[in-house]
Design an enzyme around this catalytic site. Structure first.
Site, PDB file in Angstrom:
ATOM      1  N   HIS A  82     -11.214 -22.896 -17.000  1.00 17.82           N
ATOM      2  CA  HIS A  82     -10.714 -21.874 -16.182  1.00 17.82           C
ATOM      3  C   HIS A  82     -10.417 -22.371 -14.691  1.00 17.82           C
ATOM      4  O   HIS A  82     -10.811 -23.468 -14.298  1.00 17.82           O
ATOM      5  CB  HIS A  82     -11.845 -20.694 -16.293  1.00 17.82           C
ATOM      6  CG  HIS A  82     -13.121 -21.320 -15.477  1.00 17.82           C
ATOM      7  ND1 HIS A  82     -14.467 -21.500 -16.344  1.00 17.82           N
ATOM      8  CD2 HIS A  82     -13.553 -21.527 -14.361  1.00 17.82           C
ATOM      9  CE1 HIS A  82     -15.288 -21.642 -15.559  1.00 17.82           C
ATOM     10  NE2 HIS A  82     -14.861 -21.788 -14.524  1.00 17.82           N
TER      11      HIS A  82
HETATM   12  C1  T46 Z   1     -17.465 -23.481 -12.667  1.00 19.30           C
HETATM   13  C2  T46 Z   1     -17.851 -24.415 -13.734  1.00 19.30           C
HETATM   14  C3  T46 Z   1     -18.125 -25.693 -13.244  1.00 19.30           C
HETATM   15  C4  T46 Z   1     -24.129 -16.344 -14.805  1.00 19.30           C
HETATM   16  O1  T46 Z   1     -24.590 -15.342 -15.546  1.00 19.30           O
HETATM   17  N1  T46 Z   1     -24.244 -16.418 -13.520  1.00 19.30           N
HETATM   18  C5  T46 Z   1     -23.462 -17.730 -12.926  1.00 19.30           C
HETATM   19  O2  T46 Z   1     -23.570 -17.877 -11.905  1.00 19.30           O
HETATM   20  C6  T46 Z   1     -22.825 -18.456 -13.906  1.00 19.30           C
HETATM   21  C7  T46 Z   1     -22.072 -19.567 -13.338  1.00 19.30           C
HETATM   22  C8  T46 Z   1     -22.852 -18.128 -15.077  1.00 19.30           C
HETATM   23  N2  T46 Z   1     -23.363 -17.018 -15.617  1.00 19.30           N
HETATM   24  C9  T46 Z   1     -23.368 -16.794 -17.087  1.00 19.30           C
HETATM   25  C10 T46 Z   1     -21.944 -16.240 -17.870  1.00 19.30           C
HETATM   26  C11 T46 Z   1     -22.063 -16.843 -18.975  1.00 19.30           C
HETATM   27  O3  T46 Z   1     -22.801 -15.952 -20.025  1.00 19.30           O
HETATM   28  O4  T46 Z   1     -23.709 -18.032 -17.802  1.00 19.30           O
HETATM   29  C12 T46 Z   1     -23.030 -18.216 -19.004  1.00 19.30           C
HETATM   30  C13 T46 Z   1     -22.357 -19.587 -18.864  1.00 19.30           C
HETATM   31  O5  T46 Z   1     -21.419 -19.553 -17.889  1.00 19.30           O
HETATM   32  P1  T46 Z   1     -19.886 -20.273 -18.114  1.00 19.30           P
HETATM   33  O6  T46 Z   1     -19.426 -20.062 -19.369  1.00 19.30           O
HETATM   34  O7  T46 Z   1     -18.981 -19.586 -16.896  1.00 19.30           O
HETATM   35  O8  T46 Z   1     -20.116 -21.883 -17.893  1.00 19.30           O
HETATM   36  P2  T46 Z   1     -19.222 -22.771 -17.607  1.00 19.30           P
HETATM   37  O9  T46 Z   1     -19.828 -24.153 -17.585  1.00 19.30           O
HETATM   38  O10 T46 Z   1     -18.025 -22.854 -18.632  1.00 19.30           O
HETATM   39  O11 T46 Z   1     -18.707 -22.648 -16.040  1.00 19.30           O
HETATM   40  C14 T46 Z   1     -19.445 -22.778 -14.873  1.00 19.30           C
HETATM   41  C15 T46 Z   1     -19.251 -21.802 -13.928  1.00 19.30           C
HETATM   42  O12 T46 Z   1     -19.084 -20.388 -14.419  1.00 19.30           O
HETATM   43  C16 T46 Z   1     -17.619 -21.968 -13.238  1.00 19.30           C
HETATM   44  O13 T46 Z   1     -17.835 -21.270 -12.043  1.00 19.30           O
HETATM   45  O14 T46 Z   1     -16.542 -23.568 -12.018  1.00 19.30           O
HETATM   46  O15 T46 Z   1     -19.298 -24.196 -14.294  1.00 19.30           O
END
Ligand code: T46
Length: 138
Positions: A51
Protein backbone atom coordinates in the site's frame (compact mmCIF):
# COMPACT_ATOMS: atom_id res chain seq x y z
CA UNK A 1 17.54 6.20 -2.88
CA UNK A 2 14.32 6.98 -4.77
CA UNK A 3 12.68 10.38 -4.34
CA UNK A 4 10.46 10.36 -1.24
CA UNK A 5 12.73 8.04 0.76
CA UNK A 6 15.97 8.78 2.61
CA UNK A 7 18.36 6.71 4.64
CA UNK A 8 18.51 7.80 8.25
CA UNK A 9 21.54 7.04 10.40
CA UNK A 10 21.28 6.99 14.20
CA UNK A 11 24.05 7.79 16.66
CA UNK A 12 25.00 4.77 18.71
CA UNK A 13 26.71 5.24 22.06
CA UNK A 14 28.78 2.15 22.69
CA UNK A 15 31.08 1.22 25.53
CA UNK A 16 32.14 -1.97 27.30
CA UNK A 17 28.53 -2.37 28.59
CA UNK A 18 26.98 -2.41 25.13
CA UNK A 19 25.35 0.12 22.82
CA UNK A 20 22.54 2.63 23.13
CA UNK A 21 20.72 4.49 20.36
CA UNK A 22 18.59 7.47 21.43
CA UNK A 23 15.76 8.69 19.17
CA UNK A 24 14.39 12.13 20.01
CA UNK A 25 11.57 13.96 18.27
CA UNK A 26 12.66 16.58 15.72
CA UNK A 27 16.31 15.76 16.37
CA UNK A 28 17.24 12.19 15.49
CA UNK A 29 14.12 11.88 13.32
CA UNK A 30 12.59 14.79 11.37
CA UNK A 31 9.13 14.72 13.03
CA UNK A 32 7.31 14.22 16.31
CA UNK A 33 6.35 10.59 17.00
CA UNK A 34 2.60 10.08 17.14
CA UNK A 35 2.66 6.28 17.13
CA UNK A 36 5.01 3.32 17.33
CA UNK A 37 4.38 -0.22 16.18
CA UNK A 38 6.56 -3.22 15.54
CA UNK A 39 6.24 -6.32 13.40
CA UNK A 40 7.62 -9.73 14.43
CA UNK A 41 6.83 -13.48 14.18
CA UNK A 42 6.76 -13.14 10.41
CA UNK A 43 6.93 -16.19 8.18
CA UNK A 44 9.73 -16.37 5.56
CA UNK A 45 7.31 -15.98 2.64
CA UNK A 46 5.23 -13.19 4.21
CA UNK A 47 4.74 -10.04 2.16
CA UNK A 48 3.34 -7.12 4.17
CA UNK A 49 2.42 -3.57 3.30
CA UNK A 50 1.39 -3.48 -0.38
CA UNK A 51 0.00 0.00 0.00
CA UNK A 52 0.93 3.68 -0.03
CA UNK A 53 0.01 6.41 2.43
CA UNK A 54 -1.54 9.72 1.47
CA UNK A 55 -0.05 11.81 4.27
CA UNK A 56 1.76 9.59 6.77
CA UNK A 57 5.54 9.86 7.27
CA UNK A 58 7.51 7.18 9.02
CA UNK A 59 10.88 5.68 9.84
CA UNK A 60 11.42 1.92 9.55
CA UNK A 61 14.35 0.07 11.07
CA UNK A 62 15.12 -3.48 12.09
CA UNK A 63 15.83 -3.92 15.80
CA UNK A 64 16.65 -7.58 15.18
CA UNK A 65 17.29 -9.67 12.10
CA UNK A 66 16.59 -8.31 8.65
CA UNK A 67 14.00 -7.76 5.97
CA UNK A 68 13.74 -6.16 2.55
CA UNK A 69 11.54 -3.16 1.81
CA UNK A 70 10.40 -2.57 -1.77
CA UNK A 71 9.83 1.14 -2.37
CA UNK A 72 8.16 2.58 -5.46
CA UNK A 73 7.15 6.20 -6.12
CA UNK A 74 5.43 5.41 -9.43
CA UNK A 75 8.54 6.28 -11.43
CA UNK A 76 11.42 4.68 -9.56
CA UNK A 77 11.63 1.40 -7.67
CA UNK A 78 14.24 0.23 -5.18
CA UNK A 79 14.64 -2.63 -2.74
CA UNK A 80 16.41 -1.75 0.50
CA UNK A 81 17.65 -4.30 3.01
CA UNK A 82 17.21 -3.29 6.64
CA UNK A 83 19.67 -5.24 8.78
CA UNK A 84 21.18 -2.88 11.31
CA UNK A 85 19.94 -1.12 14.45
CA UNK A 86 21.83 2.02 13.48
CA UNK A 87 20.28 2.82 10.13
CA UNK A 88 16.71 2.98 8.90
CA UNK A 89 14.71 4.53 6.11
CA UNK A 90 12.58 7.66 6.30
CA UNK A 91 9.55 7.37 3.99
CA UNK A 92 8.01 10.79 3.45
CA UNK A 93 6.41 10.70 0.02
CA UNK A 94 3.50 8.97 -1.65
CA UNK A 95 5.39 5.69 -1.79
CA UNK A 96 4.19 2.17 -2.47
CA UNK A 97 5.88 -0.14 0.06
CA UNK A 98 6.12 -3.88 0.53
CA UNK A 99 8.08 -5.66 3.25
CA UNK A 100 9.36 -9.14 2.48
CA UNK A 101 12.19 -11.64 3.01
CA UNK A 102 11.87 -11.45 6.78
CA UNK A 103 14.48 -13.36 8.76
CA UNK A 104 13.02 -15.54 11.52
CA UNK A 105 14.32 -13.17 14.19
CA UNK A 106 13.18 -9.97 12.45
CA UNK A 107 11.69 -7.22 14.60
CA UNK A 108 10.75 -4.31 12.36
CA UNK A 109 10.13 -1.06 14.22
CA UNK A 110 8.05 1.79 12.78
CA UNK A 111 8.12 5.34 14.16
CA UNK A 112 5.18 7.23 12.73
CA UNK A 113 4.22 10.91 12.77
CA UNK A 114 0.50 10.40 13.40
CA UNK A 115 -2.18 8.11 14.87
CA UNK A 116 -3.57 5.14 12.97
CA UNK A 117 -6.04 6.14 10.26
CA UNK A 118 -7.35 3.50 7.81
CA UNK A 119 -8.44 6.36 5.49
CA UNK A 120 -4.80 7.26 4.87
CA UNK A 121 -4.10 3.93 3.09
CA UNK A 122 -4.11 3.50 -0.70
CA UNK A 123 -4.16 -0.16 -1.79
CA UNK A 124 -4.30 0.45 -5.55
CA UNK A 125 -0.83 0.73 -7.13
CA UNK A 126 -2.28 2.42 -10.23
CA UNK A 127 -3.15 5.44 -8.04
CA UNK A 128 0.56 5.80 -7.17
CA UNK A 129 1.47 5.48 -10.85
CA UNK A 130 -1.11 8.11 -11.86
CA UNK A 131 0.03 10.47 -9.11
CA UNK A 132 3.62 10.23 -10.37
CA UNK A 133 2.51 11.02 -13.92
CA UNK A 134 -0.21 13.64 -13.32
CA UNK A 135 0.49 14.94 -9.78
CA UNK A 136 -3.13 14.38 -8.81
CA UNK A 137 -4.29 12.04 -6.08
CA UNK A 138 -7.52 10.42 -7.27
C1 T46 B 1 3.06 0.52 6.88
C2 T46 B 1 3.81 -0.76 6.95
C3 T46 B 1 5.29 -0.55 6.92
C4 T46 B 1 -3.70 -1.07 13.99
O1 T46 B 1 -4.76 -1.33 14.60
N1 T46 B 1 -2.96 0.01 14.34
C5 T46 B 1 -1.81 0.36 13.70
O2 T46 B 1 -1.15 1.35 14.07
C6 T46 B 1 -1.37 -0.47 12.61
C7 T46 B 1 -0.09 -0.13 11.85
C8 T46 B 1 -2.12 -1.57 12.28
N2 T46 B 1 -3.26 -1.85 12.97
C9 T46 B 1 -4.00 -3.06 12.62
C10 T46 B 1 -4.68 -3.03 11.27
C11 T46 B 1 -4.63 -4.46 10.81
O3 T46 B 1 -5.77 -5.13 11.28
O4 T46 B 1 -3.08 -4.15 12.57
C12 T46 B 1 -3.41 -5.05 11.52
C13 T46 B 1 -2.23 -5.27 10.60
O5 T46 B 1 -1.92 -4.02 9.93
P1 T46 B 1 -1.46 -3.95 8.40
O6 T46 B 1 -2.11 -5.02 7.63
O7 T46 B 1 -1.69 -2.54 7.94
O8 T46 B 1 0.12 -4.24 8.51
P2 T46 B 1 1.22 -4.08 7.37
O9 T46 B 1 2.43 -4.73 7.91
O10 T46 B 1 0.72 -4.55 6.06
O11 T46 B 1 1.47 -2.50 7.23
C14 T46 B 1 2.07 -1.78 8.30
C15 T46 B 1 1.39 -0.42 8.49
O12 T46 B 1 -0.04 -0.59 8.58
C16 T46 B 1 1.67 0.55 7.37
O13 T46 B 1 1.31 1.86 7.78
O14 T46 B 1 3.52 1.48 6.28
O15 T46 B 1 3.45 -1.58 8.07
Amino acid sequence: MISGVDRIRFSSFGDERGSLVPIENDKDIPFRIGRIYYIYNTTPDAVRGKHAHKDLNQVLLCLSGSCDVLLDNGKEREIVTLNTREEGIYIHGFIWREMLHFSADCVLLALVDRPYDPEDYVFDYSVVKRFAEEGVLQ
